[in-house]
Design a protein around this motif. Structure first.
Motif, mmCIF file in Angstrom:
data_model
loop_
_atom_site.group_PDB
_atom_site.id
_atom_site.type_symbol
_atom_site.label_atom_id
_atom_site.label_comp_id
_atom_site.label_asym_id
_atom_site.label_seq_id
_atom_site.Cartn_x
_atom_site.Cartn_y
_atom_site.Cartn_z
ATOM 1 N N THR A 81 5.962 -12.826 -6.516
ATOM 2 C CA THR A 81 7.832 -11.723 -6.022
ATOM 3 C C THR A 81 8.520 -13.425 -6.754
ATOM 4 N N TYR A 82 8.648 -14.236 -6.463
ATOM 5 C CA TYR A 82 9.552 -15.308 -6.528
ATOM 6 C C TYR A 82 9.378 -15.417 -8.339
ATOM 7 N N ASN A 83 7.903 -15.450 -9.171
ATOM 8 C CA ASN A 83 7.929 -15.783 -10.269
ATOM 9 C C ASN A 83 8.039 -14.827 -11.291
ATOM 10 N N SER A 84 8.499 -13.317 -10.776
ATOM 11 C CA SER A 84 8.283 -12.278 -11.707
ATOM 12 C C SER A 84 10.150 -12.063 -12.123
ATOM 13 N N ALA A 85 10.400 -11.689 -12.923
ATOM 14 C CA ALA A 85 11.749 -11.783 -13.244
ATOM 15 C C ALA A 85 12.505 -10.571 -12.936
ATOM 16 N N SER A 86 11.644 -9.998 -11.974
ATOM 17 C CA SER A 86 12.455 -8.289 -11.453
ATOM 18 C C SER A 86 13.631 -8.408 -11.114
ATOM 19 N N ARG A 87 14.534 -7.919 -10.738
ATOM 20 C CA ARG A 87 15.772 -7.610 -9.887
ATOM 21 C C ARG A 87 15.865 -6.518 -9.930
ATOM 22 N N LEU A 88 14.822 -5.440 -9.209
ATOM 23 C CA LEU A 88 14.550 -3.982 -8.440
ATOM 24 C C LEU A 88 14.834 -4.953 -7.348
ATOM 25 N N LYS A 89 15.812 -3.347 -6.132
ATOM 26 C CA LYS A 89 16.093 -3.667 -5.382
ATOM 27 C C LYS A 89 14.533 -3.647 -4.287
ATOM 28 N N PRO A 90 14.468 -4.489 -2.768
ATOM 29 C CA PRO A 90 13.596 -4.468 -2.126
ATOM 30 C C PRO A 90 12.604 -2.828 -2.155
ATOM 31 N N ALA A 91 13.311 -1.886 -2.305
ATOM 32 C CA ALA A 91 12.808 -0.887 -1.389
ATOM 33 C C ALA A 91 11.524 -0.050 -2.480
ATOM 34 N N ALA A 92 12.389 -0.622 -4.048
ATOM 35 C CA ALA A 92 11.313 0.135 -5.038
ATOM 36 C C ALA A 92 10.054 -1.214 -5.171
ATOM 37 N N ILE A 93 10.204 -2.608 -5.138
ATOM 38 C CA ILE A 93 9.131 -3.367 -4.936
ATOM 39 C C ILE A 93 8.433 -3.005 -4.210
ATOM 40 N N LYS A 94 9.015 -2.491 -2.813
ATOM 41 C CA LYS A 94 8.093 -1.651 -1.675
ATOM 42 C C LYS A 94 7.114 -0.834 -2.433
ATOM 43 N N GLN A 95 7.897 0.455 -2.703
ATOM 44 C CA GLN A 95 6.530 1.146 -3.466
ATOM 45 C C GLN A 95 5.729 1.143 -4.672
ATOM 46 N N THR A 96 6.381 0.276 -5.625
ATOM 47 C CA THR A 96 5.568 -0.079 -6.320
ATOM 48 C C THR A 96 3.892 -0.636 -5.910
ATOM 49 N N TYR A 97 4.714 -2.160 -5.035
ATOM 50 C CA TYR A 97 3.406 -2.296 -4.347
ATOM 51 C C TYR A 97 2.229 -1.866 -3.575
ATOM 52 N N TYR A 98 2.651 -0.679 -2.915
ATOM 53 C CA TYR A 98 2.127 -0.314 -2.002
ATOM 54 C C TYR A 98 1.234 1.003 -3.315
ATOM 55 N N GLU A 99 1.741 1.474 -4.395
ATOM 56 C CA GLU A 99 1.300 2.142 -5.159
ATOM 57 C C GLU A 99 -0.310 1.586 -5.889
ATOM 58 N N GLN A 100 0.374 -0.069 -6.291
ATOM 59 C CA GLN A 100 -0.656 -0.489 -6.456
ATOM 60 C C GLN A 100 -1.808 -0.760 -6.056
ATOM 61 N N CYS A 101 -1.366 -1.226 -4.541
ATOM 62 C CA CYS A 101 -2.340 -1.634 -3.851
ATOM 63 C C CYS A 101 -3.555 -0.743 -3.403
ATOM 64 N N VAL A 102 -3.044 1.148 -3.401
ATOM 65 C CA VAL A 102 -3.609 1.784 -3.220
ATOM 66 C C VAL A 102 -4.246 1.615 -4.290
ATOM 67 N N ARG A 103 -4.100 1.901 -5.414
ATOM 68 C CA ARG A 103 -4.800 2.121 -6.869
ATOM 69 C C ARG A 103 -5.554 1.243 -6.875
ATOM 70 N N HIS A 104 -5.678 -0.132 -6.775
ATOM 71 C CA HIS A 104 -6.503 -1.041 -6.341
ATOM 72 C C HIS A 104 -7.613 -1.122 -5.538
ATOM 73 N N ALA A 105 -7.382 -0.444 -3.617
ATOM 74 C CA ALA A 105 -8.445 -0.606 -3.462
ATOM 75 C C ALA A 105 -8.982 0.759 -3.811
ATOM 76 N N LEU A 106 -9.007 2.098 -4.397
ATOM 77 C CA LEU A 106 -9.996 2.935 -4.664
ATOM 78 C C LEU A 106 -10.829 2.867 -5.898
ATOM 79 N N ALA A 107 -9.713 1.710 -6.920
ATOM 80 C CA ALA A 107 -11.000 1.484 -7.927
ATOM 81 C C ALA A 107 -12.185 0.565 -7.817
ATOM 82 N N ARG A 108 -11.773 -0.362 -6.474
ATOM 83 C CA ARG A 108 -12.628 -0.919 -5.682
ATOM 84 C C ARG A 108 -14.063 -0.282 -5.268
ATOM 85 N N ARG A 109 -13.800 0.515 -5.258
ATOM 86 C CA ARG A 109 -14.704 1.846 -4.085
ATOM 87 C C ARG A 109 -15.630 2.413 -5.422
#
Length: 109
Positions: A81-109
């Motif tokens: 997170t610190y290495n990212s240049a993103s200046r998004l609000k924490p809520a947006a980061i939370k949503q993005t992380y969750y969405e990508q985590c779900v996609r990753h977990a489903l792709a592993r199946r």
């Protein structure tokens, strides 16, 4: 007016789709994705408030975690997170992380 209605409908469809995907995961997988998204949001909040990576890492080192793997994972998420240049609000980061985590977990199946 039409554009705003289109945006609302699109957002609603995305939310419904993500909810359906999340339900396909086990409770444990959902919990891990929520936990990781909380860590990412906290790291982003720290970054935006001017806390150094060193300070954020130090906070995580003294924090109690219920599972042994969580400390190192939290440190990794924070560093990314610190290495990212993103200046998004924490809520947006939370949503993005969750969405990508779900996609990753489903792709592993």
């Amino acid at each position: 007016m039409r554009i705003s209605m289109w945006v609302v409908v699109t957002c609603l469809l995305v939310a419904v789709s993500l909810e359906a995907q999340a339900k396909a995961l086990t409770k444990n997988q959902q919990s891990v994705c929520r936990w990781g998204s909380d860590i990412a949001a906290g790291a982003q909040a720290s970054k935006l408030s001017g806390i150094t990576l060193y300070g954020a890492r130090k906070r995580l080192q003294v924090r109690k975690f219920p599972r042994p793997w969580m400390r190192m994972t939290a440190l990794g998420i924070t560093e990314q997170t610190y290495n990212s240049a993103s200046r998004l609000k924490p809520a947006a980061i939370k949503q993005t992380y969750y969405e990508q985590c779900v996609r990753h977990a489903l792709a592993r199946r």
